[in-house]
Design an enzyme around this catalytic site. Structure first.
Site, PDB file in Angstrom:
ATOM      1  N   ARG A 104       0.882  -1.182   0.000  1.00  0.00           N
ATOM      2  CA  ARG A 104       0.000   0.000   0.000  1.00  0.00           C
ATOM      3  C   ARG A 104       0.913   1.223   0.000  1.00  0.00           C
ATOM      4  O   ARG A 104       1.723   1.402   0.910  1.00  0.00           O
ATOM      5  CB  ARG A 104      -0.915   0.003   1.227  1.00  0.00           C
ATOM      6  CG  ARG A 104      -1.612   1.341   1.415  1.00  0.00           C
ATOM      7  CD  ARG A 104      -2.708   1.329   2.452  1.00  0.00           C
ATOM      8  NE  ARG A 104      -3.881   0.633   1.947  1.00  0.00           N
ATOM      9  CZ  ARG A 104      -5.084   0.723   2.509  1.00  0.00           C
ATOM     10  NH1 ARG A 104      -5.272   1.464   3.581  1.00  0.00           N
ATOM     11  NH2 ARG A 104      -6.111   0.059   1.996  1.00  0.00           N
ATOM     12  N   GLN A 134     -10.291  -3.828  -3.035  1.00  0.00           N
ATOM     13  CA  GLN A 134     -11.609  -3.418  -2.553  1.00  0.00           C
ATOM     14  C   GLN A 134     -12.691  -3.802  -3.559  1.00  0.00           C
ATOM     15  O   GLN A 134     -13.794  -4.177  -3.197  1.00  0.00           O
ATOM     16  CB  GLN A 134     -11.627  -1.905  -2.309  1.00  0.00           C
ATOM     17  CG  GLN A 134     -12.928  -1.405  -1.699  1.00  0.00           C
ATOM     18  CD  GLN A 134     -13.153  -1.895  -0.281  1.00  0.00           C
ATOM     19  OE1 GLN A 134     -12.284  -1.765   0.560  1.00  0.00           O
ATOM     20  NE2 GLN A 134     -14.310  -2.472  -0.010  1.00  0.00           N
ATOM     21  N   CYS A 259     -16.247   1.743   1.057  1.00  0.00           N
ATOM     22  CA  CYS A 259     -15.083   0.909   1.371  1.00  0.00           C
ATOM     23  C   CYS A 259     -14.649   1.054   2.829  1.00  0.00           C
ATOM     24  O   CYS A 259     -13.978   0.186   3.358  1.00  0.00           O
ATOM     25  CB  CYS A 259     -13.936   1.232   0.421  1.00  0.00           C
ATOM     26  SG  CYS A 259     -13.340   2.934   0.530  1.00  0.00           S
ATOM     27  N   ARG A 287     -13.484  -8.550   2.299  1.00  0.00           N
ATOM     28  CA  ARG A 287     -12.076  -8.296   1.998  1.00  0.00           C
ATOM     29  C   ARG A 287     -11.257  -9.548   2.314  1.00  0.00           C
ATOM     30  O   ARG A 287     -10.364  -9.929   1.572  1.00  0.00           O
ATOM     31  CB  ARG A 287     -11.539  -7.106   2.832  1.00  0.00           C
ATOM     32  CG  ARG A 287     -12.150  -5.757   2.495  1.00  0.00           C
ATOM     33  CD  ARG A 287     -11.775  -5.289   1.096  1.00  0.00           C
ATOM     34  NE  ARG A 287     -10.340  -5.220   0.899  1.00  0.00           N
ATOM     35  CZ  ARG A 287      -9.560  -4.203   1.284  1.00  0.00           C
ATOM     36  NH1 ARG A 287     -10.087  -3.139   1.873  1.00  0.00           N
ATOM     37  NH2 ARG A 287      -8.260  -4.216   1.058  1.00  0.00           N
TER      38      ARG A 287
HETATM   39  N1  NVA Z   1      -9.894   6.745  -1.311  1.00  0.00           N
HETATM   40  C1  NVA Z   1      -9.498   6.351   0.003  1.00  0.00           C
HETATM   41  C2  NVA Z   1      -9.754   4.878   0.209  1.00  0.00           C
HETATM   42  C3  NVA Z   1      -9.424   4.363   1.591  1.00  0.00           C
HETATM   43  C4  NVA Z   1      -9.611   2.904   1.746  1.00  0.00           C
HETATM   44  C5  NVA Z   1      -8.039   6.682   0.222  1.00  0.00           C
HETATM   45  O1  NVA Z   1      -7.235   6.497  -0.705  1.00  0.00           O
HETATM   46  O2  NVA Z   1      -7.687   7.163   1.310  1.00  0.00           O
HETATM   47  N1   CP Z   2     -11.195  -0.063   2.749  1.00  0.00           N
HETATM   48  C1   CP Z   2      -9.912  -0.117   3.143  1.00  0.00           C
HETATM   49  O1   CP Z   2      -9.005  -0.350   2.343  1.00  0.00           O
HETATM   50  O2   CP Z   2      -9.738   0.038   4.481  1.00  0.00           O
HETATM   51  P1   CP Z   2      -8.340   0.234   5.258  1.00  0.00           P
HETATM   52  O3   CP Z   2      -7.790   1.577   4.853  1.00  0.00           O
HETATM   53  O4   CP Z   2      -8.721   0.161   6.704  1.00  0.00           O
HETATM   54  O5   CP Z   2      -7.417  -0.866   4.861  1.00  0.00           O
END
Ligand code: NVA
Ligand code: CP
Length: 306
Positions: A104, A134, A259, A287
């Site tokens: 991530r 997601q 999400c 998930r």
């Molecule tokens: N669009 C949001 C999704 C979080 C799961 C972000 O990138 O912070």
């Molecule tokens: N929806 C999602 O990706 O949640 P987190 O940021 O908690 O991993």
């Protein structure tokens, strides 16, 4: 045979995507029946997080443990990644000791560079441009509640962000229509939109996008990395809240997804997560099951190469 990664939804064929979704529901039934299934004893998943996470971290870690393997959490704060060791060097070293890696991060090019130097499958756990994991959970959830999503209409309300981009890919691959309702200036980027004119339509009104939808989806107004824009975005997105009135414009059977994490009183009304058509808690649980199906697919594909 080429090494398979999952950096965007389109790293799978539509056939593979559908079979992963079916497998996810099967693994869920097994898990709920307390059946032990450990095909990946001794396998190790590396999880690199440059942004915060609750769902992604827990679902990946629990998933590989349930499969009999284990996970290592890596944060740039405690590794050389945070001190400028090049991605390419890190990818070679990290992937020489692990069986599968999840990342991530911010720029999508970081996961691409990592993947191109990795010896093992790489999974995108969210970048600024995509959040394909997601989508696996969202598609699984829709299918479990309403059957096939093919031919349906999905309304994306809010920011043309990473989630929205992954929804556009899903519309193309799964054969649904995506109506994006975004404030002016916050629509999906033209370079992402360009390819999807056949299945994506953009509106500058939440209501226009929501009419007759079979699924309404939203997300935070300011994503991770955009915290400084929060106040500006609150103003721009004021009329883009998903609430009971917006749901009333959609099909009576319309589902609601988010999400998570959610901001009550901003992109959703106070009670929206508890709306009778909200499936957000199933979506979050899925998930786990969807990513187990994904890891199984990638690990098995990689084993075929050996
Ligand atoms: N669009 C949001 C999704 C979080 C799961 C972000 O990138 O912070
Ligand atoms: N929806 C999602 O990706 O949640 P987190 O940021 O908690 O991993």
């Amino acid at each position: 045979m080429a090494l398979r990664h999952f950096l965007t939804l389109r790293d799978l064929s539509s056939l593979e995507l559908n079979s992963i979704l079916d497998r996810a529901s099967e693994l869920k039934r097994q898990q709920h029946a307390n059946q032990v299934y450990q095909p990946f004893k001794g396998k190790v998943l590396g999880m690199i997080f440059e942004k915060s996470s609750t769902r992604t971290r827990i679902s990946f870690e629990a998933g590989i443990c349930q499969f009999g393997g284990s996970a290592i959490f890596l944060s740039p704060r405690d590794t050389q990644l945070g001190r400028g060791e090049p991605i390419e060097d890190s990818a070679r070293v990290i992937s020489s000791m692990l069986d599968i890696v999840m990342i991530r991060t911010f720029g999508h090019n970081i996961v691409e560079r990592f993947a191109s130097f990795s010896k093992v499958p790489v999974i995108n756990g969210l970048t600024d441009d995509h959040h394909p994991c997601q989508l696996l959970a969202d598609l699984q959830t829709y299918q479990e509640h309403r059957g096939s999503i093919k031919g349906k209409t999905v309304a994306w309300i809010g920011d043309g962000n990473n989630m929205c981009n992954s929804y556009m890919e899903a519309a193309h691959m799964m054969g649904f229509k995506l109506k994006v309702g975004s404030p002016k200036g916050y629509e999906p980027k033209p370079e992402f939109l360009a390819e999807f004119a056949h299945c994506v339509e953009v509106f500058n009104s939440a209501e226009d996008a929501a009419v007759n939808a079979d699924l309404i989806v939203t997300d935070v107004w300011a994503s991770m990395g955009q915290e400084e824009e929060q106040k500006l975005r609150e103003k721009a997105f004021l009329t883009f809240q998903v609430n009971e009135a917006l749901m009333a414009l959609a099909h009576p059977e319309c589902l609601f997804m988010h999400c998570l994490p959610a901001h009550r009183g901003e992109e959703i009304s106070e009670n929206m997560l508890d709306h009778k058509n909200s499936v957000v808690w199933d979506e979050a649980e899925n998930r786990l099951h969807a990513q187990k199906a994904l890891m199984e697919f990638l690990l098995n594909e990689n084993a075929k190469r050996a």
